[in-house]
Design an enzyme around this catalytic site. Structure first.
Site, short mmCIF file in Angstrom:
data_model
loop_
_atom_site.label_atom_id
_atom_site.label_comp_id
_atom_site.label_asym_id
_atom_site.label_seq_id
_atom_site.Cartn_x
_atom_site.Cartn_y
_atom_site.Cartn_z
N THR A 87 -35.86 -56.52 14.03
CA THR A 87 -36.09 -57.84 14.97
C THR A 87 -35.60 -57.46 16.35
OG1 THR A 87 -36.19 -59.22 13.14
CG2 THR A 87 -36.00 -60.13 15.19
N THR B 188 -32.43 -56.97 9.76
CA THR B 188 -31.13 -57.68 9.30
C THR B 188 -31.65 -57.63 7.61
OG1 THR B 188 -32.92 -59.61 9.43
CG2 THR B 188 -31.03 -59.33 10.97
N1 GLU Z 1 -35.63 -58.52 10.47
C1 GLU Z 1 -36.29 -58.02 9.66
C2 GLU Z 1 -35.98 -56.62 9.55
O1 GLU Z 1 -36.15 -55.51 10.20
C3 GLU Z 1 -37.70 -58.23 9.64
C4 GLU Z 1 -38.42 -57.34 10.80
C5 GLU Z 1 -39.40 -56.56 10.52
O2 GLU Z 1 -39.76 -56.28 9.37
O3 GLU Z 1 -40.32 -56.30 11.56
O4 GLU Z 1 -35.23 -56.28 8.57
#
Ligand code: GLU
Length: 335
Positions: free
Chosen positions: A17, A100
Site C-alpha cells: 500500500t 502490510t
Molecule cells: N496492504 C496490502 C499488502 O500489500 C494490500 C495491498 C495490495 O495488495 O495491493 O500487503
C-alpha cells in the site's frame, strides 16, 4: 542535518500500500485491484522529503501486494541487502517498503538470517499514498529517522509504522483498516518516533541477525512447512493433504494453550512417524505454548510465543540443518 555529512540510505521497494496509487482519494479498499504500484524510485519522487534529508539509493525489487511475497522473495531480498551492504560501506542502513499483509513474516525471516551490521527498517502503510489521510509519507519519514539514528543499531530488524518501532520477532498486524494496525502484544513497541527525537525503551531479548546460527538459504532452499489451523471438530484431512504435498514440517495453530483436535492429533502422530516435524503453536496470538509432557513424548515441539506464521519460518530454517526435535526445541526456546 545541515552541518553534518548527509547519511546514505538504501530504499528497497517491494510494493504494498505504501507504494500504491489509488484511482481516487478515498479508495482505501479496491486499490489492490484497480490502482497501480510504484517502484522505489517513483515512491521517492512522490515523497520528496526523503531525498531532502538523506542521499537515498533506490533499489527496485518487486511492485506487488505482499500477499504475493513468499519464501523465494525473502531469500532474494536478504541477498539484495547483503550484497548492497558489502558493496557500499557508506550505507547507513536500509528501508524496505513492504505491504502490510505479510510484513511480519519478511521481517522475522530477515531478523533470523541477515548478517550485516547496518539497521534494516521495514515500513508500510494502511492507506495508498495519494489518498486522504494517508500514512505513507509519515511512515516513510519515520523509517528514515529510525534508520539513521545510531541507537537503532544492534536491535535486529525493525518495523516502523504509526510513529512506533517494533521488534521483528514480536510485531504482528492486528487490524484490517485502522492506522494503528501493528502491535507487539504484551511487550509493546521497543521505541517511538517522537517529533523531537527517536526514543528507545528496550532491546529485544532474543538473539537476532549476526547472533543466530541461521544463514540465507539458496533459492528454493527452504523446506516446505505448512500451518494447520485447528477448529472444533476438525478431522485429519488438512494434515494428510499437507503430508501429501510434501511438507517436511507442520505447525499447528491449535487451541490455546496448545493442542489440536483429536482427529488432527491422530493424523499428526502418523505424520511424525514418517519423520515430519510437528510444532504445536496456538491460534490465539498471545502467550507461550510450553513443551508439555505429551508433546515431548510425541517428539513434537512447543512454539513458545511465536505466532503460527512465524513458527513456520523458524521451523523451516531449523530443518535446513536438523530434524532432531530436541535441537529444534532449543531453537524455539532461544530465537
Ligand atoms: N496492504 C496490502 C499488502 O500489500 C494490500 C495491498 C495490495 O495488495 O495491493 O500487503
Amino acid at each position: 542535518m545541515a552541518n553534518q555529512r548527509r547519511p546514505r540510505v538504501a530504499l528497497i521497494g517491494c510494493g504494498g500500500t505504501i507504494s500504491s496509487v489509488a484511482v481516487h482519494e478515498f479508495d482505501y479498499i479496491d486499490y489492490p485491484e484497480t490502482g497501480r504500484k510504484l517502484t522505489a524510485g517513483e515512491v521517492l519522487e512522490r515523497i520528496p522529503a526523503l531525498a531532502e534529508r538523506a542521499d537515498i539509493i533506490a533499489i527496485p525489487f518487486r511492485e506487488v501486494g505482499s500477499s504475493a511475497i513468499g519464501p523465494d522473495d525473502w531469500i532474494r531480498l536478504a541477498n539484495t541487502i547483503t550484497k548492497a551492504a558489502a558493496e557500499d560501506s557508506e550505507l547507513s542502513g536500509f528501508i524496505v517498503l513492504h505491504g502490510t499483509a505479510t510484513l511480519e513474516e519478511t521481517a522475522y525471516f530477515l531478523n533470523l538470517t541477515l548478517k550485516c551490521e547496518q539497521p534494516v527498517v521495514i515500513t508500510a502503510a494502511q492507506r495508498p499514498l495519494n489518498t486522504v489521510g494517508t500514512d505513507a509519507a509519515a511512515n516513510a519519514l519515520a523509517a528514515l529517522r529510525t534508520v539513521v539514528d545510531p541507537a537503532s543499531r544492534g536491535r535486529g530488524v525493525l518495523v516502523v509504522l504509526n510513529d512506533e518501532i517494533h521488534a521483528a520477532r514480536e510485531v504482528t498486524k492486528g487490524s484490517t483498516y485502522r492506522l494503528h494496525a501493528f502491535h507487539s502484544g504484551a511487550f509493546g513497541p521497543i521505541g517511538v518516533i517522537d517529533p523531537d527525537r527517536v526514543v528507545y525503551s528496550r532491546k529485544p531479548e532474543r538473539p537476532h541477525t549476526t547472533a543466530t546460527p541461521f544463514h540465507i538459504p539458496s533459492d528454493g532452499g527452504l523446506p516446505r512447512v505448512d500451518v494447520i489451523y485447528s477448529c472444533a471438530g476438525n478431522d485429519g484431512t488438512f494434515v494428510e493433504a499437507a503430508v501429501k504435498a510434501g511438507a517436511r514440517g507442520l505447525v499447528v495453530a491449535g487451541f490455546a494453550p496448545g493442542m489440536p483436535s483429536p482427529g488432527e492429533r491422530a493424523a499428526l502422530l502418523e505424520a511424525s512417524k514418517q519423520g515430519i516435524a510437528v510444532v504445536q503453536a496456538s491460534r490465539v496470538g498471545s502467550g507461550r505454548v510450553g513443551r508439555r509432557a505429551w508433546l515431548r513424548q510425541a517428539g513434537w515441539i512447543g512454539a513458545d510465543d511465536l505466532t503460527p506464521q512465524k513458527a513456520r519460518i523458524l521451523l523451516a530454517l531449523a530443518l535446513v540443518s536438523t530434524g532432531d526435535p530436541d535441537k529444534i526445541q532449543e531453537m524455539f526456546d532461544r530465537y
